[in-house]
Design a protein around this motif. Structure first.
Motif, PDB file in Angstrom:
ATOM      1  N   ASP A 390      44.271  46.417  48.675  1.00 60.33           N
ATOM      2  CA  ASP A 390      43.400  47.401  48.035  1.00 60.33           C
ATOM      3  C   ASP A 390      43.846  47.749  46.627  1.00 60.33           C
ATOM      4  OD1 ASP A 390      41.778  47.517  50.263  1.00 60.33           O
ATOM      5  OD2 ASP A 390      42.732  49.311  51.093  1.00 60.33           O
ATOM      6  N   ALA A 391      45.157  47.863  46.424  1.00 58.52           N
ATOM      7  CA  ALA A 391      45.658  48.210  45.087  1.00 58.52           C
ATOM      8  C   ALA A 391      45.319  47.112  44.083  1.00 58.52           C
ATOM      9  CB  ALA A 391      47.163  48.441  45.134  1.00 58.52           C
ATOM     10  N   ALA A 393      42.835  44.999  44.320  1.00 64.75           N
ATOM     11  CA  ALA A 393      41.387  45.061  44.107  1.00 64.75           C
ATOM     12  C   ALA A 393      41.036  46.127  43.083  1.00 64.75           C
ATOM     13  CB  ALA A 393      40.669  45.331  45.422  1.00 64.75           C
ATOM     14  N   GLU A 394      41.661  47.310  43.190  1.00 62.88           N
ATOM     15  CA  GLU A 394      41.374  48.392  42.252  1.00 62.88           C
ATOM     16  C   GLU A 394      41.801  48.028  40.839  1.00 62.88           C
ATOM     17  OE1 GLU A 394      39.607  51.131  42.536  1.00 62.88           O
ATOM     18  OE2 GLU A 394      39.099  50.427  44.541  1.00 62.88           O
ATOM     19  N   GLN A 395      42.928  47.308  40.710  1.00 59.82           N
ATOM     20  CA  GLN A 395      43.370  46.871  39.381  1.00 59.82           C
ATOM     21  C   GLN A 395      42.361  45.919  38.742  1.00 59.82           C
ATOM     22  OE1 GLN A 395      47.223  45.193  40.202  1.00 59.82           O
ATOM     23  NE2 GLN A 395      48.103  47.180  40.742  1.00 59.82           N
ATOM     24  N   LEU A 397      39.117  45.703  39.503  1.00 57.47           N
ATOM     25  CA  LEU A 397      37.900  46.459  39.215  1.00 57.47           C
ATOM     26  C   LEU A 397      38.061  47.282  37.940  1.00 57.47           C
ATOM     27  CD1 LEU A 397      36.991  47.613  42.827  1.00 57.47           C
ATOM     28  CD2 LEU A 397      35.613  46.090  41.395  1.00 57.47           C
ATOM     29  N   ALA A 398      39.234  47.883  37.758  1.00 52.80           N
ATOM     30  CA  ALA A 398      39.498  48.651  36.539  1.00 52.80           C
ATOM     31  C   ALA A 398      39.475  47.741  35.318  1.00 52.80           C
ATOM     32  CB  ALA A 398      40.841  49.371  36.653  1.00 52.80           C
ATOM     33  N   ARG A 401      35.974  46.875  34.331  1.00 50.21           N
ATOM     34  CA  ARG A 401      35.295  47.949  33.605  1.00 50.21           C
ATOM     35  C   ARG A 401      35.755  48.003  32.150  1.00 50.21           C
ATOM     36  NH1 ARG A 401      35.977  50.439  38.801  1.00 50.21           N
ATOM     37  NH2 ARG A 401      37.972  51.347  38.174  1.00 50.21           N
ATOM     38  N   TRP A 408      32.107  42.869  41.746  1.00 49.09           N
ATOM     39  CA  TRP A 408      31.749  43.749  42.862  1.00 49.09           C
ATOM     40  C   TRP A 408      32.536  43.308  44.084  1.00 49.09           C
ATOM     41  CZ3 TRP A 408      28.820  48.084  42.699  1.00 49.09           C
ATOM     42  CH2 TRP A 408      28.473  48.660  43.923  1.00 49.09           C
ATOM     43  N   ARG A 409      33.206  44.264  44.727  1.00 48.91           N
ATOM     44  CA  ARG A 409      34.036  43.905  45.872  1.00 48.91           C
ATOM     45  C   ARG A 409      33.175  43.689  47.121  1.00 48.91           C
ATOM     46  NH1 ARG A 409      39.420  46.993  48.342  1.00 48.91           N
ATOM     47  NH2 ARG A 409      40.130  45.200  49.579  1.00 48.91           N
TER      48      ARG A 409
END
Length: 489
Positions: A390-391, A393-395, A397-398, A401, A408-409
């Motif tokens: 998850d971490a 994935a968030e990196q 996605l950030a 942006r 898109w996950r």
């Protein structure tokens, strides 16, 4: 092009010495009147709005020639939906589009009410780069058009230092996108696995990277049976490319980027339909984007170790080609029943993902034009993101942006594993049609237990088709910002 930052204010725009002045005008909030902040430009803006020649709607532009008391002979007003980075980038693209075919030697750009931050600098550089790009590699008769010698970002004096640094970083990203686009746009009879290996070696020489290009015998010695199963039907020999950038200590765990490099995909024995098969030269856009990212990283020099792995070959039908129903042994030792030879990208990637284990990576991200199913799910705007962590994935996605390179996950629930069951091997290489992008990712996940892993399916975004056919260079910007964020830059 030479990019620079110049100090000015809105009030001083009329005095800017440039051949063309681009002014981005975000739509005002509430009942506030539209204003640039310079009397002559404000008068022209108000008149154009009143006469209906211009509107503060995304995509609208107005070309003004030799305004009195304005030093720049050409002025382009471009409307932005609002002041967000995404809207401003779209307006900059439109503004450069208004000058397409007549780009002057010096273009200066100003965004009303916006600070000259990194997002604006990157938007300006990438918009200018896109406006100036013309494919000429195998089309020498093409008119490359004029390219500005200088592009200036107009900003407040206090922002000059930051703007200059941001422009330098943006130019490195643009260079990476350019390399990815250049490789991917070449025809498959030019951009072969051998050619990609040569490009990697050249990148190593010019940017101080350690590069190793393994040929067939070395790949066989490693035991990459899945990779070789794809390559065995082609006359063109495969290559396995390893590129290393060391920006941190030797013992620091690297980030590993893996790029799918199918330089032409016929589908093999599971032959594709003839329609649009020419676009299968773009099946190496993942490899191209990883090459481009390594160039950007080498120029920016973040304090992080980064390794690129590129398995590259052709997928061709022949008397030697892998057949549906064949069983091969991957580098991991796991066996794979090949039910469809057109599901080949995951076969070359799985061996590269196993190879990545030897580096004890902090994270691994693979990039591939992997499935048509991802296009059905997300269209041509967002990459599909899958991640076991998850971490991580968030990196990503950030970073997407920040780069305005969206993804898109999508899920990786264990229930999807059932689709890959085989009666004759540890797994099949393809499942049912439903959820095809997910089952492809689940296949890859089986080879990534040793590290945090993410997969970007760029089938819908790596290139465009139709009249605008060509490579986009995505997701070089996303990957570069991901690496920079991991380095704390």
């Amino acid at each position: 092009m030479n990019f620079q930052a110049l100090a000015t204010t809105a009030e001083g725009l009329a005095k800017v010495s440039a051949d063309a002045l681009l002014v981005i005008v975000p739509a005002p909030t509430g009942d506030a009147p539209a204003s640039i902040g310079e009397p002559t430009l404000d008068a022209a803006l108000t008149d154009a709005l009143e006469q209906g020649d211009f509107a503060l709607k995304a995509g609208r532009t107005l070309y003004l020639h030799r305004l009195p008391d304005v030093k720049a002979p050409r002025v382009v007003l471009a409307a932005a939906r609002d002041a967000s980075p995404k809207a401003v980038r779209a307006a900059l693209n439109a503004a450069f589009g208004a000058l397409k075919g007549r780009l002057p030697r010096h273009v200066a750009a100003f965004v009303v009410g916006a600070g000259a931050d990194a997002a604006l600098a990157e938007s300006l550089v990438l918009a200018a780069d896109a406006a100036c790009y013309t494919y000429t590699a195998t089309k020498p008769s093409a008119d490359a058009g004029a390219v500005p010698a200088k592009v200036s970002l107009l900003c407040a004096k206090a922002e000059l230092a930051g703007a200059k640094a941001a422009l330098a970083q943006a130019q490195a990203i643009a260079a990476g996108i350019g390399l990815a686009r250049a490789c991917a746009n070449l025809p498959a009879n030019v951009c072969t696995p051998t050619y990609l290996g040569q490009q990697a070696a050249q990148l190593g020489e010019t940017h101080g990277l350690e590069v190793e290009v393994l040929e067939r015998k070395a790949i066989e010695k490693l035991g990459m049976g899945a990779f070789l199963a794809v390559a065995q039907g082609a006359e063109e020999p495969p290559r396995f490319i390893v590129i290393k950038y060391q920006g941190a200590g030797k013992k620091d765990a690297p980030v590993v980027l893996v790029g799918k490099g199918i330089t032409f995909d016929t589908g093999g024995i599971s032959l594709k339909p003839a329609a649009e098969m020419d676009e299968m030269k773009f099946d190496m856009c993942g490899a191209a984007s990883v090459l481009g990212t390594m160039r950007a990283v080498a120029e920016i020099k973040p304090k992080l170790n980064v390794i690129a792995l590129i398995p590259t070959c052709e997928n061709m039908p022949s008397g030697r080609a892998t057949r549906p129903g064949d069983v091969v042994t991957s580098l991991s030792g796991k066996t794979i029943e090949i039910l469809n030879t057109d599901a080949e990208g995951r076969l070359i990637l799985c061996d590269a993902l196993t190879y990545a284990e030897r580096f004890k990576p902090a994270a691994v991200v693979d990039v591939a034009t992997l499935t048509g199913a991802c296009i059905i799910a997300l269209g041509h705007h967002q990459s599909g993101l899958f991640a076991s962590d998850d971490a991580l994935a968030e990196q990503l996605l950030a970073a997407s942006r920040t780069a305005q390179d969206p993804c898109w996950r999508l899920p990786l629930d264990e229930e999807y594993d059932d689709a890959l069951k085989s009666n004759f091997a540890d797994m099949a290489n393809v499942g049912a049609r439903a959820g095809g992008a997910i089952t492809a990712a689940k296949f890859l996940q089986r080879f990534t237990a040793a590290y945090p892993w993410a997969h970007l399916d760029i089938a819908g975004v790596g290139h465009r088709g139709g009249a605008n056919k060509g490579a986009t260079g995505r997701p070089v910007a996303l990957l570069t910002h991901f690496v920079l964020a991991r380095a704390g830059a």
